[in-house]
Design a protein around this motif. Structure first.
Motif: not given
Lengths: 492, 492
Positions: B179, B190, B194, B348-350, B353
């Protein structure tokens, strides 16, 4: 209007990324967020340096960077401007709140329904003791031997490319070594092209099931069953047909009557030490099952994750060693045997099935870690693994006895279990008056992490039972763990 | 009738499995194969020992084993018999041919049609040189630092359980370290929730695509594209819509007109150093693309496998750093950056997800190797990785120059290429009069392993081109490789 750059731009002087690069990145982000619009002027480098308390050269480097990337342009004697050819973007709020980026909220992706199952929380703090599911003891792992083998392999220049790339079906040497090991120890009769090296047993189950199952297909599983196999089949859209397990293993007569009436695509079975109940399929049922497999040409996944640890006589040969006309896909785990902190397992199947699974594995994960695989091969070749298995099997048998003894003495009728013939766990059913959820909560307060039984009641009636792994606990730890269990049962 | 046990039973005295166990296994196999039928007598231990040239105690141990497992029974003064309750099996031929087992032939499993693509043969012998696809140099890998970190982590008893089990989303410490690294180096914004740690980039592509795509869905990809991404989408049943790549990257206007007319489920893009062509998406096209992503709420997989290596100015920020309303799933590789012989990457994503992908990853592979992940986190924390990236980036830039220079001088007009702004490979198009298949064959004879171009023409017109990785070759090796290429071009 000059933007409040001092508020909008945060720079971390201690970060690995140079400050000029951070500034350039942040300015690009402001362009993309619409705060800096096409054609807008930027402060001159001296002015920006003052605003941000930076050296002027840092700002110049950042501007150079932006110019090279076509985000800004310079007009002699006029100044620096945001590029004109960028599409207009609606500015967002200028509030410099932390973490307001694109990932702050959830996107509107559609998901599979079947996916919505809660994941266990990842806890940072480490409890004093853990009751695992039946894990080997990492204190016994031949780590030094493995690292020695790795270093030797890496020292050879010709290995360089092969060890960071390698074959998707697994390192050739490990497939060869496993062929010998499996033929000797399990009476299999295979070549190395019958073997695919996987990450662990789970990957083998997933690959085989992905190839065999279409949504709506029916799979026979034991009740209860290893819950991650159940979830894997369901995630692929299959329907589970559950067949009870008793003291002789899965009910094969029931399987026979199901096969008569229904179209079954797959049987998933753990005949050796069934997960979770630890029972072993009797010789008679094995024979009957093999007849059914041949008669119906029934594809079978035989999960034999802890074959190496059997204490009452030798282990029973797998179904895969018997005549099954290639229908049995045999899955094993190396990391479960060796207690190594690297996942490694294998699948045995007919060569064309192995080729298909290799293709699928490539799509999912390219290949395994070739260096680790080749090092494991060395440990098979020099006998380290065979010695390790002999030594740890003896120790685990002792620990089984200590656990069973201590459980009986300390917990009496509050817990029911049968001492398992092998494996690394006892299947312990607690008195219904003491729900496992309560027990686990009380134990947790005393520093013992344990299952609340949820993974053992997936899809079946709650038996208020859990697996108590003993292999990774020494005598003293076993007594401490059972002591906490006793206090938790007594509600103290 | 006595069976020819001496022919049917082969024992390997040098094997890890005890001889008595091998004998028991073999006799069970003979029962299962139908050679030994229910009720049939076995030779007395003394007689069998003579037949097989074994010590009598070995035979007795094997018989004990079989009796415990209920395969045989003893009648006082009468002898030893095969158990009666076993179902009758038709005997097979007694010929003692090697490898006649159940896995000798292919089973009759049905397979997916799309799976039938030839896999490259795994070659045992190691060639002198290899032209890879753009691999880092393992000679630079911070292996000693990694192993040191591993040993330190293992030394702490409280880590024991966590390091052989661990979280499916990846070691907490590595998610935290990444991160920080991604926020600093790529202007992302992020939290650690994430991030999902994957094995390598391929697993990230597979997981994201599995969640987003249903059979029949349309995916926009570049033409040409990273062929393993193409194959991954096709394996999931998706249709590819191909959009050409030119010197400014993928044709975004074409994407816009496709989005107007067709229902597109996913865009897969490598904007930084496109695989295979190495071109970088221009700033203008990036902006346009971001507008389209937001306008159509288009899910995007941004594959940014070699972000860390950019030589002409700083690297361009990923799409993921810009406002995209959470639609961009950002995929990166750690092993590609560090040249470590362990696959490691991230997505890396919401957060929701990531949670879904974590669930799916668990079904496929349970989790990563936690020890390795936690060790990598240490290397981020103590700055080893940042130093490594700085050092190797400088060296790779130099090697790029050496390769481009040598290619121009040695091969002249036989090869066309543009020196890449970053990454680890040159996209080299050979004169059509020298087909790559011929070139690769000739080079192979001189000890150089190289692609015949097949993986670069998947689904597109053959450009007679390949990627020449330079990062893993030192100056001398580059000259040797180009020398062999020259001879191969000249047909000598």
């Amino acid at each position: 209007m000059l933007l409040p750059f001092d508020t909008l731009v945060h720079l971390d002087r201690s970060a690995g990324t140079p400050v000029y690069q951070q500034l350039a990145n942040r300015l690009i982000a402001l362009i993309l967020e619409g705060a800096l619009k096409p054609g807008m002027p930027l402060p001159a480098s001296r002015e920006m340096a003052t605003l941000l308390n930076l050296h002027r050269k840092t700002v110049i480097a950042a501007y150079d960077e932006l110019q090279q990337q076509d985000w800004i342009y310079t007009v002699e004697r006029k100044g620096i401007f945001i590029a004109e050819n960028l599409p207009e973007i609606k500015p967002r709020s200028f509030k410099a709140a932390a973490r307001t980026g694109a990932y702050a909220e959830n996107a509107s992706f559609p998901y599979y329904e079947a996916m919505h199952i809660a994941l266990p929380l990842y806890v940072k703090q480490t409890p004093k003791y853990t009751i695992d599911d039946g894990f080997p003891d990492p204190r016994l792992a031949p780590m030094d031997e493995l690292l020695k083998a790795s270093r030797e392999l890496m020292r050879i220049p010709e290995n360089r490319y092969g060890l960071i790339s390698g074959a998707s079906e697994g390192a050739w040497a490990l497939r060869e070594a496993l062929t010998t090991h499996l033929n000797n120890s399990r009476g299999l009769n295979i070549h190395s092209q019958n073997i695919l090296i996987t990450r662990g047993g789970q990957m083998g189950i997933h690959l085989a099931a992905s190839l065999l199952l279409k949504p709506g297909d029916k799979v026979i599983v034991a009740a209860p069953n290893y819950h991650l196999a159940d979830l894997c089949f369901q995630q692929l859209g299959a329907h589970l047909v559950r067949v009870p397990v008793d003291a002789e293993g899965i009910d094969v007569d029931r399987i026979a009557s199901i096969l008569e009436k229904q179209d079954i695509r797959l049987l998933y079975i753990i005949p050796h030490h069934h997960q979770p109940t630890t029972v072993t399929l009797s010789a008679e049922r094995r024979m009957k099952l093999l007849t059914l497999i041949r008669q119906y040409k029934l594809p079978v996944i035989e999960d034999d994750y802890d074959y190496e640890f059997h204490y009452s006589g030798g282990p029973l040969l797998p179904l895969a060693s018997a005549p099954h006309q290639g229908q049995v896909i045999y899955i094993g785990s190396i990391n479960k045997s060796l207690a190594l902190p690297f996942r490694s397992g294998y699948m045995v199947a007919p060569p064309d099935f192995i080729a298909q699974c290799t293709y699928l594995r490539r799509m999912i994960d390219l290949r395994g870690d070739t260096l680790m695989e080749a090092s494991l091969a060395k440990l098979f070749e020099n006998g380290t693994i065979q010695r390790h298995l002999k030594k740890s099997s003896k120790l685990y048998e002792h620990r089984r006895d200590v656990l069973c003894d201590t459980l009986s003495k300390q917990l009496g009728s509050a817990v029911q279990f049968t001492s398992p013939q092998g494996g690394m766990a006892v299947w312990a059913q607690f008195d219904p008056s003491i729900p496992l959820v309560t027990l686990a909560r009380r134990a947790g307060e005393m520093g013992l992490r344990m299952s609340d039984g949820s993974s053992y009641k997936y899809g079946v009636k709650d038996q208020n039972a859990l697996r108590i792994g003993y292999a990774a606990l020494n005598d003293e730890e076993i007594r401490a763990v059972v002591g906490i269990l006793r206090k938790s049962v007594e509600g103290k």
